[in-house]
Design a protein around this motif. Structure first.
Motif, PDB file in Angstrom:
ATOM      1  N   TYR A 173      -7.402  -2.967  -6.753  1.00 28.19           N
ATOM      2  CA  TYR A 173      -8.260  -1.784  -6.798  1.00 28.19           C
ATOM      3  C   TYR A 173      -8.257  -1.083  -8.162  1.00 28.19           C
TER       4      TYR A 173
ATOM      5  N   PHE B  98      -2.193   5.800   0.634  1.00 23.73           N
ATOM      6  CA  PHE B  98      -3.366   4.893   0.615  1.00 23.73           C
ATOM      7  C   PHE B  98      -4.293   5.311   1.735  1.00 23.73           C
TER       8      PHE B  98
ATOM      9  N   ASP C 119      -2.363  -3.966  -5.752  1.00 23.22           N
ATOM     10  CA  ASP C 119      -3.590  -4.676  -5.400  1.00 23.22           C
ATOM     11  C   ASP C 119      -4.581  -4.626  -6.569  1.00 23.22           C
TER      12      ASP C 119
ATOM     13  N   ARG D  64       0.853  -1.188   0.000  1.00 23.73           N
ATOM     14  CA  ARG D  64       0.000   0.000   0.000  1.00 23.73           C
ATOM     15  C   ARG D  64       0.885   1.232   0.000  1.00 23.73           C
TER      16      ARG D  64
ATOM     17  N   ARG E 174       0.682   0.945  -6.784  1.00 24.77           N
ATOM     18  CA  ARG E 174      -0.152  -0.094  -6.181  1.00 24.77           C
ATOM     19  C   ARG E 174       0.150  -1.457  -6.797  1.00 24.77           C
TER      20      ARG E 174
END
Length: 270
Positions: free
Chosen positions: A149, A20, A147, A16, A145
């Motif tokens: 998302y 974030f 992840d 993160r 990032r």
């Protein structure tokens, strides 16, 4: 115009960024000014809701960071190809007209885009009048990032394109023009946005088997969705719990039929 805002496989490192934060997550937007009023009765069923369950599809993710270098354009280009391919097939089976959205990338926010000033605090968004998805290649929503998302954000904005193709947006804007109280305005806007969240879940549910992601990756996405809810008097996208709930509905059902936010009770679109 409107300004909107369990897999398995090899483990990827999760990181993160320092930025974030809750504010960094409030980035999924769609062009236009939030409207007025939700009608008392639900609109007629949209053709979008008549599309059946989507087949499992392959959508391998390229790295967002490779050799220490950002690969955001490559990542989003691959995501757009997947989204075009995945949604065009069920539209054809249902006898619905389909066309790909245009896509524009910016290294950073510009002064103007799609004929208007770049919306304040916006990252990715959909230009409704020009059927164009706009993606800055920097910012907390994607920069640094690892992840899921960014993929969810791309799928959410693509959901607004699907709403335009199937008449959902036209009906939404007509109900907006009918004039209602500010509370009804906000509720109608949330129904529109939460449906896009649900459609993003349909996409990720369809391609989950091809994503080299762990249970922890999906938990991180759940946490990000909870943190992306809005609060206060002017709520446009819904609470974090509502956003996660509608995403999860689409993810589990893998069908737009699960995404009928228009007949949901007000508490379900809070």
């Amino acid at each position: 115009m409107r300004f909107l805002p369990p897999g398995a496989g090899p483990r990827r490192p999760l990181r993160r960024p320092a930025a974030f934060t809750r504010r960094a997550l409030l980035v999924t937007v769609c062009l236009a000014v939030l409207p007025s009023g939700v009608a008392q009765a639900a609109p007629p069923p949209s053709p979008l809701l008549k599309i059946g369950r989507l087949a499992a599809a392959s959508c391998p993710e390229p790295p967002l960071i490779d050799g220490g270098m950002p690969r955001t354009r490559e990542y989003l280009t691959a995501a757009m190809r997947c989204l075009d391919r995945l949604w065009s097939a069920p539209f054809a089976r249902a006898g619905l007209g389909f066309r790909k959205p245009a896509v524009r990338f910016y290294e950073e926010p510009a002064q103007r885009v799609c004929g208007v000033r770049w919306p304040a605090n916006a990252a990715a968004f959909y230009c409704t009048e020009r059927a164009t998805l706009v993606f800055p290649l920097t910012g907390g929503w994607i920069e640094g990032r690892t992840d899921l998302y960014p993929l969810k954000v791309a799928a959410h904005e693509y959901g607004h394109h699907l709403q335009s193709l199937t008449g959902v947006r036209d009906d939404y804007e007509a109900r907006v023009r009918s004039g209602r109280s500010p509370a009804r305005q906000a509720e109608l806007g949330r129904r529109y946005e939460l449906q896009a969240d649900c459609l993003s879940g349909v996409f990720l549910g369809s391609v989950r088997g091809s994503l080299a992601r762990t249970e922890q990756d999906w938990q991180v996405l759940s946490d990000a969705l909870r943190a992306s809810g809005d609060d206060g008097d002017h709520r446009t996208h819904g609470t974090g719990a509502s956003r996660l709930r509608w995403f999860d509905r689409g993810y589990r059902a893998v069908s737009p039929a699960a995404c009928d936010t228009w007949t949901a009770t007000p508490s379900q679109v809070s």
